[in-house]
Structures are given as structure tokens and as C-alpha cells.
Design an enzyme around this catalytic site. Structure first.
Site, PDB file in Angstrom:
ATOM      1  N   TYR A  11     -81.207  -6.382 -46.223  1.00  0.00           N
ATOM      2  CA  TYR A  11     -82.666  -6.537 -46.080  1.00  0.00           C
ATOM      3  C   TYR A  11     -83.044  -8.024 -45.982  1.00  0.00           C
ATOM      4  CZ  TYR A  11     -87.586  -6.361 -47.649  1.00  0.00           C
ATOM      5  OH  TYR A  11     -88.940  -6.524 -47.773  1.00  0.00           O
ATOM      6  N   ASN A  32     -69.854  -5.687 -45.638  1.00  0.00           N
ATOM      7  CA  ASN A  32     -68.954  -4.521 -45.535  1.00  0.00           C
ATOM      8  C   ASN A  32     -69.743  -3.211 -45.414  1.00  0.00           C
ATOM      9  OD1 ASN A  32     -69.997  -4.303 -48.085  1.00  0.00           O
ATOM     10  ND2 ASN A  32     -68.065  -3.732 -49.076  1.00  0.00           N
ATOM     11  N   ARG A  35     -74.411  -1.352 -48.384  1.00  0.00           N
ATOM     12  CA  ARG A  35     -75.769  -0.823 -48.503  1.00  0.00           C
ATOM     13  C   ARG A  35     -75.983   0.397 -47.603  1.00  0.00           C
ATOM     14  NH1 ARG A  35     -81.009  -2.896 -49.768  1.00  0.00           N
ATOM     15  NH2 ARG A  35     -82.556  -1.461 -48.971  1.00  0.00           N
ATOM     16  N   ASP A  74     -64.847  -6.766 -47.110  1.00  0.00           N
ATOM     17  CA  ASP A  74     -65.283  -6.519 -48.486  1.00  0.00           C
ATOM     18  C   ASP A  74     -64.998  -7.755 -49.341  1.00  0.00           C
ATOM     19  OD1 ASP A  74     -65.749  -5.724 -51.049  1.00  0.00           O
ATOM     20  OD2 ASP A  74     -64.509  -3.917 -50.947  1.00  0.00           O
ATOM     21  N   THR A 157     -82.521 -12.640 -60.221  1.00  0.00           N
ATOM     22  CA  THR A 157     -83.732 -11.832 -60.267  1.00  0.00           C
ATOM     23  C   THR A 157     -84.546 -12.169 -61.508  1.00  0.00           C
ATOM     24  OG1 THR A 157     -84.477  -9.596 -60.860  1.00  0.00           O
ATOM     25  CG2 THR A 157     -82.144  -9.974 -60.982  1.00  0.00           C
ATOM     26  N   SER A 192     -81.826  -3.052 -66.822  1.00  0.00           N
ATOM     27  CA  SER A 192     -81.001  -2.054 -66.128  1.00  0.00           C
ATOM     28  C   SER A 192     -79.599  -2.651 -66.040  1.00  0.00           C
ATOM     29  CB  SER A 192     -81.521  -1.782 -64.710  1.00  0.00           C
ATOM     30  OG  SER A 192     -81.103  -2.814 -63.830  1.00  0.00           O
ATOM     31  N   HIS A 195     -79.536  -5.307 -63.364  1.00  0.00           N
ATOM     32  CA  HIS A 195     -80.052  -6.601 -63.809  1.00  0.00           C
ATOM     33  C   HIS A 195     -79.064  -7.285 -64.767  1.00  0.00           C
ATOM     34  CE1 HIS A 195     -83.926  -4.767 -62.430  1.00  0.00           C
ATOM     35  NE2 HIS A 195     -84.079  -5.986 -61.969  1.00  0.00           N
ATOM     36  N   LYS A 198     -76.686  -9.293 -62.916  1.00  0.00           N
ATOM     37  CA  LYS A 198     -77.248 -10.558 -62.427  1.00  0.00           C
ATOM     38  C   LYS A 198     -77.225 -11.611 -63.541  1.00  0.00           C
ATOM     39  CE  LYS A 198     -78.934 -10.458 -58.602  1.00  0.00           C
ATOM     40  NZ  LYS A 198     -78.317 -10.553 -57.256  1.00  0.00           N
ATOM     41  N   GLN A 221     -85.531 -14.215 -58.223  1.00  0.00           N
ATOM     42  CA  GLN A 221     -86.506 -13.661 -57.289  1.00  0.00           C
ATOM     43  C   GLN A 221     -87.175 -12.402 -57.855  1.00  0.00           C
ATOM     44  OE1 GLN A 221     -86.081 -13.342 -52.613  1.00  0.00           O
ATOM     45  NE2 GLN A 221     -85.039 -11.661 -53.585  1.00  0.00           N
ATOM     46  N   ARG A 254     -92.417   0.910 -50.860  1.00  0.00           N
ATOM     47  CA  ARG A 254     -92.542   2.360 -51.066  1.00  0.00           C
ATOM     48  C   ARG A 254     -93.999   2.803 -50.944  1.00  0.00           C
ATOM     49  NH1 ARG A 254     -91.227   3.625 -56.574  1.00  0.00           N
ATOM     50  NH2 ARG A 254     -90.398   1.549 -56.931  1.00  0.00           N
ATOM     51  N   THR A 266     -96.833   6.672 -56.546  1.00  0.00           N
ATOM     52  CA  THR A 266     -96.199   7.039 -57.816  1.00  0.00           C
ATOM     53  C   THR A 266     -96.181   5.835 -58.763  1.00  0.00           C
ATOM     54  OG1 THR A 266     -94.195   6.686 -56.543  1.00  0.00           O
ATOM     55  CG2 THR A 266     -94.689   8.953 -57.145  1.00  0.00           C
ATOM     56  N   TYR A 268     -95.567   4.489 -62.388  1.00  0.00           N
ATOM     57  CA  TYR A 268     -94.823   4.954 -63.557  1.00  0.00           C
ATOM     58  C   TYR A 268     -95.625   4.676 -64.827  1.00  0.00           C
ATOM     59  CZ  TYR A 268     -90.751   5.073 -60.381  1.00  0.00           C
ATOM     60  OH  TYR A 268     -89.885   5.326 -59.344  1.00  0.00           O
TER      61      TYR A 268
HETATM   62  N1  LIG Z   1     -84.965  -7.315 -52.114  1.00  0.00           N
HETATM   63  C1  LIG Z   1     -85.500  -7.677 -53.268  1.00  0.00           C
HETATM   64  O1  LIG Z   1     -86.666  -7.366 -53.553  1.00  0.00           O
HETATM   65  C2  LIG Z   1     -84.707  -8.486 -54.246  1.00  0.00           C
HETATM   66  C3  LIG Z   1     -85.348  -8.936 -55.410  1.00  0.00           C
HETATM   67  C4  LIG Z   1     -84.619  -9.707 -56.322  1.00  0.00           C
HETATM   68  C5  LIG Z   1     -83.289 -10.025 -56.060  1.00  0.00           C
HETATM   69  N2  LIG Z   1     -82.690  -9.556 -54.923  1.00  0.00           N
HETATM   70  C6  LIG Z   1     -81.292  -9.906 -54.699  1.00  0.00           C
HETATM   71  O2  LIG Z   1     -81.164 -10.434 -53.388  1.00  0.00           O
HETATM   72  C7  LIG Z   1     -79.903 -10.075 -52.830  1.00  0.00           C
HETATM   73  C8  LIG Z   1     -80.116  -9.396 -51.493  1.00  0.00           C
HETATM   74  O3  LIG Z   1     -80.942  -8.248 -51.706  1.00  0.00           O
HETATM   75  P1  LIG Z   1     -81.297  -7.255 -50.529  1.00  0.00           P
HETATM   76  O4  LIG Z   1     -82.578  -6.604 -50.887  1.00  0.00           O
HETATM   77  O5  LIG Z   1     -81.162  -7.964 -49.230  1.00  0.00           O
HETATM   78  O6  LIG Z   1     -80.133  -6.174 -50.700  1.00  0.00           O
HETATM   79  P2  LIG Z   1     -79.241  -5.503 -49.567  1.00  0.00           P
HETATM   80  O7  LIG Z   1     -78.499  -4.407 -50.205  1.00  0.00           O
HETATM   81  O8  LIG Z   1     -80.073  -5.134 -48.399  1.00  0.00           O
HETATM   82  O9  LIG Z   1     -78.278  -6.688 -49.151  1.00  0.00           O
HETATM   83  C9  LIG Z   1     -77.050  -6.953 -49.755  1.00  0.00           C
HETATM   84  C10 LIG Z   1     -76.000  -6.910 -48.673  1.00  0.00           C
HETATM   85  O10 LIG Z   1     -74.745  -7.237 -49.271  1.00  0.00           O
HETATM   86  C11 LIG Z   1     -73.773  -6.366 -48.760  1.00  0.00           C
HETATM   87  N3  LIG Z   1     -72.674  -6.258 -49.738  1.00  0.00           N
HETATM   88  C12 LIG Z   1     -72.740  -5.743 -50.994  1.00  0.00           C
HETATM   89  N4  LIG Z   1     -71.532  -5.790 -51.570  1.00  0.00           N
HETATM   90  C13 LIG Z   1     -70.692  -6.351 -50.673  1.00  0.00           C
HETATM   91  C14 LIG Z   1     -69.312  -6.635 -50.673  1.00  0.00           C
HETATM   92  N5  LIG Z   1     -68.530  -6.314 -51.702  1.00  0.00           N
HETATM   93  N6  LIG Z   1     -68.761  -7.233 -49.589  1.00  0.00           N
HETATM   94  C15 LIG Z   1     -69.542  -7.532 -48.502  1.00  0.00           C
HETATM   95  N7  LIG Z   1     -70.848  -7.274 -48.443  1.00  0.00           N
HETATM   96  C16 LIG Z   1     -71.419  -6.676 -49.505  1.00  0.00           C
HETATM   97  C17 LIG Z   1     -74.493  -5.044 -48.541  1.00  0.00           C
HETATM   98  O11 LIG Z   1     -73.843  -4.203 -47.627  1.00  0.00           O
HETATM   99  C18 LIG Z   1     -75.864  -5.516 -48.068  1.00  0.00           C
HETATM  100  O12 LIG Z   1     -75.919  -5.581 -46.664  1.00  0.00           O
HETATM  101  C19 LIG Z   1     -79.209  -9.181 -53.852  1.00  0.00           C
HETATM  102  O13 LIG Z   1     -78.297  -9.955 -54.595  1.00  0.00           O
HETATM  103  C20 LIG Z   1     -80.343  -8.732 -54.754  1.00  0.00           C
HETATM  104  O14 LIG Z   1     -79.888  -8.502 -56.065  1.00  0.00           O
HETATM  105  C21 LIG Z   1     -83.375  -8.787 -54.027  1.00  0.00           C
END
Ligand SMILES: NC(=O)c1ccc[n+]([C@@H]2O[C@H](COP(=O)([O-])OP(=O)(O)OC[C@H]3O[C@@H](n4cnc5c(N)ncnc54)[C@H](O)[C@@H]3O)[C@@H](O)[C@H]2O)c1
Length: 394
Positions: A11, A32, A35, A74, A157, A192, A195, A198, A221, A254, A266, A268
């Protein structure tokens, strides 16, 4: 400047890749499909189909002439991580398959990012712990062994801090104890297992900084909203993946989708849960500013990456108001809280650091909400009501 993006299919990862590629950086992405595979396995909802990472890199190249090198691998495998620094890397797509070179900056997104996923049962808790900690530890050792000058930007986070009854500082807290003072990581109390990983990431990185003099920026974040960035508007196929389900969809994303299909929002419990939020375009700005002003060697620099705070009730009210203006019949439903969390609490985080290095916030205006509702409307026929709420309990 060479930038390596771990988790580049995600994302945040894909918009980050386009952002830096458009600004002349030499970008390599690694993923890899964790997600996407998790979404398939758990049968959750993505708003629209998204081409594979290789397909997206090709579309990007056709439309802009810019290259984003792709590695499918991976990162829990230490050899995959190390290959990115030693040059024996296997590109899945690149115009020139020669080694891009040791990156000046690594942006580390490659983790399992969902709190509910980590709480489904012991199996998903273990996957989360194993995946997130191994990727971070493999990165620390690759840097120790091959590139101690590379700056790491990691996304932590705000959930690491929990909801303490004191103001939340940016990562550090000076403590006076029995007449002596020292500075420590701000107390963390995650709510959680995701978290918690992290929190452990931060500890692994702080170890790497103390032992091996690494330079790391950890961006705490808040939940991100939005789907379109300034770089994706040129073609719908470049839009980032967007979940609206309970597991991978963040709250505002959502609510937007729920509003479009008349599914009551929804909330909570009492809905007083207050968090810091930011627009996906501000994630990009923050990463860019952090990249331009790197942490020093031997420094763990922490910023709180949020632009404004809202309660769950505030978000629901905003979506309801703007949705109604656009003709949607938006209702709000307070349901029993499946999570263990305070529903009314003190919340006062500091978030000045990123502004001080040049970030200009995009706030959650009615116009932004209307734009998101319009995109959701485009894909209304794809929306599955059955995946919106499943009630994963803590
Ligand atoms: N989106 C949010 O609102 C948010 C908020 C706070 C923190 N974060 C953090 O930001 C980061 C990115 O979040 P996101 O929303 O883009 O999540 P996401 O799941 O869309 O992106 C993470 C990507 O990492 C890849 N990945 C996971 N494990 C892997 C592995 N072992 N090898 C190779 N690739 C791997 C996944 O396939 C995915 O494409 C995460 O660390 C998340 O904890 C996100």
C-alpha cells in the site's frame, strides 16, 4: 541516489517507488507478495484488481520512461537480504540486470502490517512475529556486514506507545531518578501482537545503532488514508492496492467504502479511541524529508508521523456528513468492541519534528473525503459486504 524499498508492492511501498522514481532516484523494490497472498488466503476484499509488481514496473516504464528494478524474494531469508548489498541479486525485472549498487537509503516497509491479522490465532501471531523480526534483523546484519553508511528509514507505528496517561514524546523520554538523569526510549505498551513486533523492531534497530554505529530514522506512523497519489493519477493501473476489510483496511479507508454501499459505519464501542492520522501523500513527503536529512551514524532518530488526531466518532461523523451531501444514506452503528482497548482516554502526542524538517501537512478536508468516496463509487460493484466486519477478537 540509489534507494532500496523493502515491501515495494505494498500500500505504501508502490507509491513510494513511483515518487522517488519520478524524482530521478535509482529505485529498486523487493517484495514476496506476502500481503496479496494473505488477502487471498483469508478471502478479504480489495477494491480493484492491481497488476503484479513486475507488470506495474513495466507500465510505469512505458508511461514515464523511468525504470523501477524489481526483485521478487522473501526477506526473511538472509541470503535474499544480503544479495541486495553484495550484488549477487536476482532481478525479476530491470532494463539492465547489472547490480544497481549499494543503496544510500533503505526504506523498510516489509512487514505484516495488520493488528487483527496478528490476533486471529496463534498461527497468525507466529507468522507476524517471525516475518517482521526476521526481516528487520536480517537488514541489521546485512548493514553491519556490508554497508554501515546506508541510512535506514523504517516505518514504526504510533501504536507502539499505546494510550498512556501522559503526553507522548517523539521516541525518547528524559527521566530523572534518585537525583540522576538519562534519556530512554519512550515507554512502549502495544495493544496487539503486530504492534508488539514493531516495538521489538525498534529495539533491534536501537541495538544496531549502539553496536555498529548505524544511522536509522524510525517514523512512528498513524493509520494512513487515501489511494491516489500525485504520481499515480496518470493511469488507474498505477493506483496502489486498497483494502476495505476488517483485517487489512485501515479505519477511514473502511468507512469510505462502507458509506458507498450503505453499510453502517462500524464504530467499536463508545468510539472515543483517538489516534493520529495522515494522508498517503504525507507519508511520501515525510519519507522524502527524512531521506534528504538523514540520521547521523550512531543515531536512532524518531519522529511521530501523524498530521492530526481524531477519535473514531470524529471520523464516522465526517464521513457521514460528506457522504450525505453526496447522496449516500450513511448510518453509524456502535458495535461491541472486539478489541481490548480504552474507549475513552487521554491522548496528546507531540508531532513537530517532521514539520521542522519541511513537511507541509495535507489535512482531512471535505474535499479529500469526497475524492475518496468518488474513487470507491467507481468500483462499487466490486465491493463485498461480507468481508467488511468479521469480528476478530483480541
Ligand atoms: N498503512 C498504514 O496505515 C500504516 C500505519 C502505521 C505503520 N505502517 C507500517 O508501514 C509499513 C507498510 O505498511 P503498508 O500499509 O504498506 O503494508 P503492506 O502490507 O501493504 O506492505 C508491506 C509489503 O511488504 C511485503 N512483505 C512483507 N513481508 C515480506 C517479506 N518477508 N519479504 C518481502 N516482502 C515482504 C508485503 O508483501 C507488502 O507488499 C508496515 O511496516 C506497517 O507496519 C502502516
Amino acid at each position: 541516489m540509489k534507494i532500496l524499498i523493502l515491501g515495494g508492492d505494498g500500500y505504501l511501498g508502490w507509491p513510494t517507488a513511483m515518487f522517488f522514481s519520478n524524482r530521478g532516484y535509482d529505485v529498486t523494490v523487493v517484495d514476496n507478495y506476502f500481503r496479496r497472498n494473505a488477502c487471498t488466503e483469508l478471502d478479504v476484499g480489495m477494491l480493484y484488481p492491481v497488476p503484479t509488481l513486475v507488470e506495474r514496473a513495466k507500465i510505469w516504464h512505458e508511461l514515464t520512461g523511468n525504470e523501477i528494478k524489481v526483485v521478487i524474494g522473501d526477506l526473511t531469508d538472509p541470503e535474499v537480504m544480503r544479495s541486495l548489498f553484495t550484488g549477487i541479486v536476482e532481478y525479476s525485472w530491470a532494463l539492465d540486470r547489472g547490480f544497481a549498487g549499494i543503496p544510500e537509503t533503505v526504506i523498510h516497509y516489509a512487514e505484516q502490517p495488520s493488528a487483527p491479522y496478528s490476533m486471529i490465532n496463534y498461527k497468525y501471531a507466529n507468522i507476524t512475529i517471525k516475518n517482521n523480526l526476521l526481516v528487520t534483523n536480517n537488514l541489521m546484519f546485512a548493514l553491519r556486514d556490508f554497508s554501515r553508511d546506508t541510512h535506514v528509514i523504517h516505518i514504526g507505528t504510533m501504536g507502539e506507545y499505546g494510550t498512556p496517561n501522559i503526553d507522548i514524546e517523539e521516541g525518547w523520554l528524559e527521566i530523572e531518578h534518585k537525583g540522576r538523569k538519562d534519556k530512554f526510549l519512550f515507554p512502549r505498551q502495544a495493544s496487539s501482537l503486530y504492534h508488539t513486533t514493531k516495538v521489538m523492531d525498534t529495539d533491534l534497530m536501537w541495538f544496531g545503532v549502539r553496536m555498529w554505529g548505524l544511522g536509522i530514522t524510525d517514523l512512528m506512523q498513524g493509520p494512513v488514508y487515501g489511494m491516489e497519489t500525485k504520481d499515480s493519477v496518470i493511469d488507474k493501473q498505477l493506483r496502489t492496492l486498497f483494502n476495505y476489510d476488517e483485517i487489512f483496511g485501515t479505519i477511514l479507508n473502511r468507512f469510505i467504502v462502507q458509506a458507498v454501499v450503505d453499510y453502517p459505519l462500524t464504530v467499536y464501542g463508545k468510539g472515543g479511541q483517538t489516534r493520529g492520522y495522515l494522508n498517503i501523500n504525507d507519508t511520501l513527503q515525510c519519507i522524502h524529508m527524512a531521506e534528504k536529512t538523514p540520521a547521523q551514524k550512531g543515531e536512532l532518530r524518531i519522529f511521530n508521523q501523524i498530521m492530526e488526531t481524531f477519535s473514531a466518532n470524529d471520523l464516522a461523523d465526517k464521513v457521514q456528513r460528506v457522504g450525505k451531501k453526496m447522496g449516500y444514506d450513511v448510518k453509524i452503528n456502535h458495535i461491541e468492541n472486539p478489541r481490548k482497548e480504552a474507549e475513552e482516554h487521554y491522548y496528546n502526542p507531540t508531532y513537530q519534528g517532521l514539520i521542522e524538517i519541511g513537511v507541509e501537512p495535507n489535512y482531512l478536508t471535505d474535499e479529500v473525503l469526497a475524492g475518496m468516496l468518488q474513487v470507491a463509487e467507481e468500483y462499487k460493484s466490486n465491493i463485498r459486504k461480507d468481508v467488511i466486519f468479521k469480528g476478530i477478537k483480541w
